[in-house]
Enzyme design. Structure first.
Site, PDB file in Angstrom:
ATOM      1  N   ASP A  92      57.273  36.942  34.373  1.00 48.21           N
ATOM      2  CA  ASP A  92      57.076  37.385  32.990  1.00 48.21           C
ATOM      3  C   ASP A  92      58.214  38.346  32.634  1.00 48.21           C
ATOM      4  O   ASP A  92      58.944  38.817  33.503  1.00 48.21           O
ATOM      5  CB  ASP A  92      55.700  38.003  32.780  1.00 48.21           C
ATOM      6  CG  ASP A  92      55.467  39.282  33.555  1.00 48.21           C
ATOM      7  OD1 ASP A  92      56.434  39.830  34.105  1.00 48.21           O
ATOM      8  OD2 ASP A  92      54.316  39.740  33.597  1.00 48.21           O
ATOM      9  N   ASP A 265      47.347  32.580  34.505  1.00 48.34           N
ATOM     10  CA  ASP A 265      47.589  33.574  35.551  1.00 48.34           C
ATOM     11  C   ASP A 265      46.708  34.782  35.289  1.00 48.34           C
ATOM     12  O   ASP A 265      46.307  35.031  34.154  1.00 48.34           O
ATOM     13  CB  ASP A 265      49.060  34.026  35.569  1.00 48.34           C
ATOM     14  CG  ASP A 265      49.318  35.117  34.532  1.00 48.34           C
ATOM     15  OD1 ASP A 265      49.346  36.306  34.916  1.00 48.34           O
ATOM     16  OD2 ASP A 265      49.452  34.800  33.329  1.00 48.34           O
ATOM     17  N   CYS A 303      31.682  27.026  49.929  1.00 47.64           N
ATOM     18  CA  CYS A 303      33.130  27.204  50.044  1.00 47.64           C
ATOM     19  C   CYS A 303      33.584  26.961  51.480  1.00 47.64           C
ATOM     20  O   CYS A 303      32.895  27.340  52.438  1.00 47.64           O
ATOM     21  CB  CYS A 303      33.508  28.621  49.605  1.00 47.64           C
ATOM     22  SG  CYS A 303      35.272  28.994  49.738  1.00 47.64           S
ATOM     23  N   CYS A 305      36.783  27.975  52.557  1.00 47.73           N
ATOM     24  CA  CYS A 305      37.970  28.793  52.823  1.00 47.73           C
ATOM     25  C   CYS A 305      37.861  29.446  54.197  1.00 47.73           C
ATOM     26  O   CYS A 305      36.805  29.421  54.835  1.00 47.73           O
ATOM     27  CB  CYS A 305      38.163  29.854  51.731  1.00 47.73           C
ATOM     28  SG  CYS A 305      37.062  31.285  51.870  1.00 47.73           S
ATOM     29  N   CYS A 308      34.979  32.088  54.420  1.00 49.61           N
ATOM     30  CA  CYS A 308      33.622  31.539  54.403  1.00 49.61           C
ATOM     31  C   CYS A 308      33.340  30.679  55.638  1.00 49.61           C
ATOM     32  O   CYS A 308      32.186  30.553  56.064  1.00 49.61           O
ATOM     33  CB  CYS A 308      33.409  30.721  53.134  1.00 49.61           C
ATOM     34  SG  CYS A 308      33.336  31.740  51.637  1.00 49.61           S
ATOM     35  N   HIS A 334      39.410  34.457  49.811  1.00 49.66           N
ATOM     36  CA  HIS A 334      38.308  33.703  49.211  1.00 49.66           C
ATOM     37  C   HIS A 334      38.478  33.557  47.694  1.00 49.66           C
ATOM     38  O   HIS A 334      38.346  32.446  47.160  1.00 49.66           O
ATOM     39  CB  HIS A 334      36.960  34.363  49.499  1.00 49.66           C
ATOM     40  CG  HIS A 334      35.861  33.765  48.675  1.00 49.66           C
ATOM     41  ND1 HIS A 334      35.278  32.554  48.982  1.00 49.66           N
ATOM     42  CD2 HIS A 334      35.300  34.176  47.507  1.00 49.66           C
ATOM     43  CE1 HIS A 334      34.393  32.249  48.048  1.00 49.66           C
ATOM     44  NE2 HIS A 334      34.378  33.220  47.146  1.00 49.66           N
TER      45      HIS A 334
END
Length: 372
Positions: A92, A265, A303, A305, A308, A334
């Protein structure tokens, strides 16, 4: 070095499926971009970002300009090499950060004089300088230097910001000169439809490769943000990517996709992770709370991930309460995985012509409602 291909548009809403090709790889849209403000996504290594499916990250011109300096990063071979991230990067322009400094900055037609939030030193950003810094960083996508008005804000003040943003956009475009980096324009206008229209019309005439919608998610109610998206997004060129800046809650991502946005974002998933809060398929969960002291379930049973798959709520709570770094790393992994996985499922749903059904089912579960 830059191309956007639109592969599919939903029949019952404005959701789109596309790909953005850059010098550092291809991005499947709609996409969420993790924020790496200071050339690092907090608590995450580049390898971990790759493993959870991050396709592109965002870094911040204002912060990198102040430290370690764009000259140093340029001499290191550019931002990709400096941080060892081989995939695309969007920077940005620093406009939002500069304008959020309040009394620490002074706006003129030439640019903005501001004092560093770190040491109070005086600096000046013109559209040309903000562009120069991003060229030195070597990101794949750079943003024009814009004036982001706050919310609420009187119409006349927003009008002045729109006019200045338009003039500055042209100056950025005239100055920009980079082999593989492209420059996106930023639409402003607050919550005033006619000002959004005039901003969009002026920027579209400049023929940027892509367009961002700025000045939202700055304190206005979400229904008002959605209303602005309803009339702003359709005015943007169909054949170019559309980027909604600073939005990262699951409901806002799904609404944005439904209204035709391709890129998002937000610092939210990493910020709340450091406060012991995670996003789950059942809604937000504050794992640091005492209720989870003996809860041996994963953060989210749905989940897969790393956090998890290997650790319980009780263990992660223990780490956070003990101020152990691993606890904050696990909640960050996560949360980012959750949003990136959500966007992957969104893309699949658009492909299979069932996005609105997916959106409705997801939000019912997220809000704790029964399906059907």
């Amino acid at each position: 070095m830059f191309e956007f291909k639109l592969h599919k548009e939903a029949a019952d809403c404005s959701a789109r499926l596309g790909t953005i090709t850059t010098a550092h790889g291809t991005i499947q849209t709609p996409i969420f971009m993790p924020v790496g403000t200071l050339a690092t996504v907090k608590a995450m290594s580049p390898r971990e970002l790759d493993e959870i499916g991050a396709q592109i990250i965002l870094s911040n011109t204002y912060h990198l300009y102040l430290r370690p300096g764009h000259g140093l990063i340029h001499d290191a071979g550019g931002l990709h090499k400096f941080m060892n991230w081989e995939k695309p990067i969007l920077t940005d322009s620093g406009g939002f950060q500069v304008f959020s400094l309040g009394d620490l900055r002074k706006i003129t037609e030439d640019g903005v004089e501001f004092r560093s939030h770190i040491d109070g030193s005086k600096h000046f950003f013109s559209p040309e300088h903000a562009t120069e810094v991003q060229m030195a960083l070597g990101s794949d996508i750079a943003m024009t230097f814009d004036q982001c008005p706050p919310y609420p804000c009187e119409r006349e003040e927003v009008r002045k910001a729109v006019d200045r943003t338009t003039r500055w956009a042209q100056r950025c475009l005239d100055f920009h000169n980079h082999d593989y980096q492209v420059l996106f324009g930023i639409v402003q206008g607050g919550v005033y439809r006619d000002l959004r229209e005039s901003s969009t019309e002026a920027l579209v005439k400049m023929d940027f490769p892509g367009y961002a919608i700025g000045g939202l998610s700055v304190g206005e109610p979400k229904p008002l943000m959605y209303e602005v998206l309803d009339y702003t997004t359709p005015m943007l060129p169909r054949e170019k990517p559309r980027y909604l800046m600073g939005v990262g809650t699951p409901d806002a991502l799904l609404e944005g996709v439904a209204k035709g946005v391709d890129m998002f974002d937000c610092v939210l998933p990493t910020r709340i992770a450091r406060n012991g809060t995670v996003m789950t398929s059942q809604g937000k969960l504050v794992v640091r709370n005492a209720a989870y002291a003996r809860d041996f379930q994963p953060l989210d049973p749905d989940c897969n991930c790393y956090a998890c798959s290997n650790f319980s709520r009780a263990y992660i709570r223990h780490l956070i309460k003990a101020n152990e770094i691993l606890g904050f790393r696990l909640t960050t992994i996560h949360n980012l995985h959750f949003l990136l996985d959500l966007m992957s499922k969104v893309r699949q749903a658009i492909t299979e012509e069932r996005f609105l059904q997916f959106k409705d089912n997801f939000m019912r579960q997220y809000n704790g409602e029964q399906k059907g």
